[in-house]
Motif scaffolding. Structure first.
Motif, PDB file in Angstrom:
ATOM      1  N   ILE A 265      44.034  57.271  26.089  1.00 24.41           N
ATOM      2  CA  ILE A 265      42.761  56.541  26.109  1.00 24.41           C
ATOM      3  C   ILE A 265      41.727  57.274  25.253  1.00 24.41           C
ATOM      4  O   ILE A 265      41.049  56.677  24.406  1.00 24.41           O
ATOM      5  CB  ILE A 265      42.253  56.382  27.555  1.00 24.41           C
ATOM      6  CG1 ILE A 265      43.157  55.415  28.330  1.00 24.41           C
ATOM      7  CG2 ILE A 265      40.809  55.873  27.565  1.00 24.41           C
ATOM      8  CD1 ILE A 265      42.845  55.342  29.815  1.00 24.41           C
ATOM      9  N   VAL A 266      41.624  58.579  25.478  1.00 26.72           N
ATOM     10  CA  VAL A 266      40.650  59.380  24.724  1.00 26.72           C
ATOM     11  C   VAL A 266      40.987  59.361  23.233  1.00 26.72           C
ATOM     12  O   VAL A 266      40.109  59.131  22.381  1.00 26.72           O
ATOM     13  CB  VAL A 266      40.632  60.828  25.246  1.00 26.72           C
ATOM     14  CG1 VAL A 266      39.709  61.689  24.398  1.00 26.72           C
ATOM     15  CG2 VAL A 266      40.189  60.862  26.706  1.00 26.72           C
TER      16      VAL A 266
ATOM     17  N   ALA B 239      39.937  54.902  16.889  1.00 23.71           N
ATOM     18  CA  ALA B 239      39.314  53.605  16.585  1.00 23.71           C
ATOM     19  C   ALA B 239      37.916  53.803  16.015  1.00 23.71           C
ATOM     20  O   ALA B 239      37.520  53.139  15.035  1.00 23.71           O
ATOM     21  CB  ALA B 239      39.259  52.751  17.849  1.00 23.71           C
ATOM     22  N   PHE B 240      37.149  54.724  16.603  1.00 25.25           N
ATOM     23  CA  PHE B 240      35.808  55.028  16.093  1.00 25.25           C
ATOM     24  C   PHE B 240      35.887  55.559  14.664  1.00 25.25           C
ATOM     25  O   PHE B 240      35.132  55.129  13.781  1.00 25.25           O
ATOM     26  CB  PHE B 240      35.137  56.058  17.004  1.00 25.25           C
ATOM     27  CG  PHE B 240      33.875  56.646  16.435  1.00 25.25           C
ATOM     28  CD1 PHE B 240      32.692  55.918  16.418  1.00 25.25           C
ATOM     29  CD2 PHE B 240      33.876  57.929  15.898  1.00 25.25           C
ATOM     30  CE1 PHE B 240      31.528  56.460  15.886  1.00 25.25           C
ATOM     31  CE2 PHE B 240      32.719  58.474  15.362  1.00 25.25           C
ATOM     32  CZ  PHE B 240      31.537  57.737  15.358  1.00 25.25           C
ATOM     33  N   LEU B 241      36.826  56.476  14.430  1.00 27.04           N
ATOM     34  CA  LEU B 241      36.978  57.050  13.096  1.00 27.04           C
ATOM     35  C   LEU B 241      37.416  55.984  12.090  1.00 27.04           C
ATOM     36  O   LEU B 241      36.926  55.936  10.954  1.00 27.04           O
ATOM     37  CB  LEU B 241      38.023  58.184  13.143  1.00 27.04           C
ATOM     38  CG  LEU B 241      38.024  59.189  11.996  1.00 27.04           C
ATOM     39  CD1 LEU B 241      36.683  59.886  11.867  1.00 27.04           C
ATOM     40  CD2 LEU B 241      39.138  60.220  12.209  1.00 27.04           C
ATOM     41  N   ALA B 242      38.329  55.114  12.514  1.00 31.78           N
ATOM     42  CA  ALA B 242      38.807  54.058  11.624  1.00 31.78           C
ATOM     43  C   ALA B 242      37.677  53.092  11.259  1.00 31.78           C
ATOM     44  O   ALA B 242      37.569  52.637  10.109  1.00 31.78           O
ATOM     45  CB  ALA B 242      39.958  53.303  12.287  1.00 31.78           C
TER      46      ALA B 242
ATOM     47  N   MET C  50      43.598  68.731  31.144  1.00 28.15           N
ATOM     48  CA  MET C  50      43.615  67.392  30.564  1.00 28.15           C
ATOM     49  C   MET C  50      42.519  67.245  29.518  1.00 28.15           C
ATOM     50  O   MET C  50      42.730  66.645  28.457  1.00 28.15           O
ATOM     51  CB  MET C  50      43.428  66.330  31.654  1.00 28.15           C
ATOM     52  CG  MET C  50      44.680  65.940  32.405  1.00 28.15           C
ATOM     53  SD  MET C  50      46.039  65.351  31.352  1.00 28.15           S
ATOM     54  CE  MET C  50      45.219  64.173  30.291  1.00 28.15           C
ATOM     55  N   LEU C  51      41.345  67.785  29.809  1.00 27.14           N
ATOM     56  CA  LEU C  51      40.263  67.752  28.827  1.00 27.14           C
ATOM     57  C   LEU C  51      40.658  68.542  27.591  1.00 27.14           C
ATOM     58  O   LEU C  51      40.407  68.101  26.461  1.00 27.14           O
ATOM     59  CB  LEU C  51      38.989  68.337  29.448  1.00 27.14           C
ATOM     60  CG  LEU C  51      37.757  68.399  28.539  1.00 27.14           C
ATOM     61  CD1 LEU C  51      37.326  66.990  28.137  1.00 27.14           C
ATOM     62  CD2 LEU C  51      36.608  69.138  29.234  1.00 27.14           C
ATOM     63  N   GLY C  52      41.309  69.680  27.796  1.00 24.77           N
ATOM     64  CA  GLY C  52      41.740  70.508  26.668  1.00 24.77           C
ATOM     65  C   GLY C  52      42.734  69.805  25.773  1.00 24.77           C
ATOM     66  O   GLY C  52      42.550  69.762  24.549  1.00 24.77           O
ATOM     67  N   THR C  53      43.790  69.221  26.366  1.00 20.44           N
ATOM     68  CA  THR C  53      44.798  68.561  25.524  1.00 20.44           C
ATOM     69  C   THR C  53      44.214  67.347  24.814  1.00 20.44           C
ATOM     70  O   THR C  53      44.571  67.056  23.668  1.00 20.44           O
ATOM     71  CB  THR C  53      46.037  68.165  26.352  1.00 20.44           C
ATOM     72  OG1 THR C  53      47.052  67.673  25.464  1.00 20.44           O
ATOM     73  CG2 THR C  53      45.741  67.110  27.390  1.00 20.44           C
TER      74      THR C  53
ATOM     75  N   VAL D   6      51.634  54.031  22.085  1.00 21.42           N
ATOM     76  CA  VAL D   6      52.029  55.101  23.000  1.00 21.42           C
ATOM     77  C   VAL D   6      51.281  54.975  24.323  1.00 21.42           C
ATOM     78  O   VAL D   6      51.869  55.122  25.404  1.00 21.42           O
ATOM     79  CB  VAL D   6      51.779  56.486  22.366  1.00 21.42           C
ATOM     80  CG1 VAL D   6      51.986  57.589  23.401  1.00 21.42           C
ATOM     81  CG2 VAL D   6      52.692  56.709  21.176  1.00 21.42           C
ATOM     82  N   MET D   7      49.993  54.675  24.250  1.00 20.14           N
ATOM     83  CA  MET D   7      49.194  54.522  25.469  1.00 20.14           C
ATOM     84  C   MET D   7      49.712  53.353  26.307  1.00 20.14           C
ATOM     85  O   MET D   7      49.852  53.468  27.538  1.00 20.14           O
ATOM     86  CB  MET D   7      47.729  54.300  25.104  1.00 20.14           C
ATOM     87  CG  MET D   7      46.809  54.185  26.306  1.00 20.14           C
ATOM     88  SD  MET D   7      45.106  53.806  25.828  1.00 20.14           S
ATOM     89  CE  MET D   7      45.306  52.176  25.096  1.00 20.14           C
ATOM     90  N   LEU D   8      50.020  52.227  25.666  1.00 19.13           N
ATOM     91  CA  LEU D   8      50.523  51.062  26.397  1.00 19.13           C
ATOM     92  C   LEU D   8      51.900  51.332  26.996  1.00 19.13           C
ATOM     93  O   LEU D   8      52.197  50.924  28.124  1.00 19.13           O
ATOM     94  CB  LEU D   8      50.578  49.846  25.459  1.00 19.13           C
ATOM     95  CG  LEU D   8      49.225  49.315  24.973  1.00 19.13           C
ATOM     96  CD1 LEU D   8      49.427  48.181  23.978  1.00 19.13           C
ATOM     97  CD2 LEU D   8      48.368  48.863  26.150  1.00 19.13           C
ATOM     98  N   PHE D   9      52.740  52.028  26.220  1.00 23.78           N
ATOM     99  CA  PHE D   9      54.071  52.415  26.726  1.00 23.78           C
ATOM    100  C   PHE D   9      53.928  53.277  27.972  1.00 23.78           C
ATOM    101  O   PHE D   9      54.592  53.047  28.997  1.00 23.78           O
ATOM    102  CB  PHE D   9      54.826  53.166  25.631  1.00 23.78           C
ATOM    103  CG  PHE D   9      55.955  54.019  26.131  1.00 23.78           C
ATOM    104  CD1 PHE D   9      57.137  53.443  26.575  1.00 23.78           C
ATOM    105  CD2 PHE D   9      55.841  55.403  26.152  1.00 23.78           C
ATOM    106  CE1 PHE D   9      58.182  54.235  27.046  1.00 23.78           C
ATOM    107  CE2 PHE D   9      56.870  56.198  26.612  1.00 23.78           C
ATOM    108  CZ  PHE D   9      58.053  55.615  27.062  1.00 23.78           C
TER     109      PHE D   9
END
Length: 304
Positions: free
Chosen positions: A46-47, A53-56, A214-217, A190-193
């Motif tokens: 998600i992150v 998406a923002f970068l794109a 989790m924040l780190g990764t 990958v997120m949807l999978f």
């Protein structure tokens, strides 16, 4: 001087890129079995997807509409990315960080092999020998028939195959299609999978330690993607690409400091062989591209 400066910046960006992804892998390994892998991939996905998406959008990468062939290639790439995430991270959580990372360094060699087999790209005897040497190094790491060879060794090799398929599909995508659009499609898949996979698993609550990991990764994945984009815009690819192998040094250091993992001498030898053969292959491809460019320039001169 400017070219050297560009190559120097590109080298540092590549080193930072490999560090970001390796440290992100270390965070996942540190989480271990405390969280289901599917939950990790969903939260991190998600992150990462929102950031990409923002970068794109900022780069105008979503204005281009992919052709039917490119859409299929993006789907294939996304499926391969799902496979690589599942196999590599499963292996990573069950084997030394340096071993899993060292096997992944086979990718430049397997991509060269795949390009020759599937696309008919010419490969000279030097690179064929380098590919053979790389596979010998791989055998030194996994050591089939010994107690060090487990099902997770096979998972790591399957991850190499999946990453190879991903990179081969990427090579066939039209050059006009923005790379950030391709990257975004894979991240979302990958997120949807992982989201579908997680429906059959029990999500676990996050305590302070797991939240930090989790924040780190997630942040490190964002840093890795950002540096990947910056690397593509600076210096010569042929000069910068070999510095991808610095990821193995980060993995050796992290494995030793955090988990006390001291790789088997045969593993270190196998890793050195793979890095040597891969570096030679990248150097040789750079030389061939230069030679092709000089021949093209000479032909244009003769015509004028």
């Amino acid at each position: 001087m400017n070219r050297f400066s560009d190559n120097g910046r590109g080298m540092l960006l590549m080193i930072g890129n490999t560090a970001a992804f390796t440290f992100s892998d270390a965070c996942v390994k540190a989480i271990g079995s405390d969280l289901p892998l599917s939950q990790i991939l969903v939260l991190r996905g998600i992150v990462a997807s929102l950031f990409i998406a923002f970068l794109a959008l900022r780069l105008g990468a979503l204005r281009h509409r992919p052709s039917g062939a490119d859409a299929l290639l993006m789907l294939l790439r996304g499926v391969a990315e799902c496979g690589s995430a599942y196999f590599f991270l499963t292996a990573l959580r069950n084997m030394p960080l340096a071993n899993a990372t060292a096997l992944l360094q086979m990718v430049p060699l397997t991509v060269t092999l795949g390009s020759a087999v599937f696309f008919g790209e010419p490969v000279g005897w030097r690179r064929w020998l380098a590919i053979a040497g790389g596979f010998f190094g791989m055998l030194l790491i996994v050591r089939p028939g010994t107690e060090g060879f487990t099902a997770f060794s096979v998972y790591a090799l399957l991850a190499v195959g999946a990453v190879t398929l991903r990179d081969l599909a990427t090579r066939r995508v039209s050059p006009s299609l923005p790379s950030m659009q391709v990257t975004l499609s894979s991240a979302v898949l990958v997120m949807l999978f992982a989201a579908g996979w997680s429906l059959g698993e029990d999500w676990q609550p996050l305590d302070a330690r797991l939240s930090l990991l989790m924040l780190g990764t997630s942040l490190l994945i964002i840093a890795g993607y950002t540096l990947s984009v910056m690397v593509m815009r600076v210096g010569e690819v042929g000069f910068i690409a070999p510095f991808r192998y610095t990821g193995l040094l980060w993995a050796l250091l992290l494995g030793l400091v955090i988990w006390g993992e001291l790789p088997h001498p045969m593993t270190l030898l196998g890793a050195a062989v793979i890095v040597g053969m891969g570096s030679f292959t990248l150097w040789r491809e750079r030389q061939l591209r230069r030679a092709g460019g000089l021949q093209l320039a000479g032909a244009k001169t003769r015509r004028t």
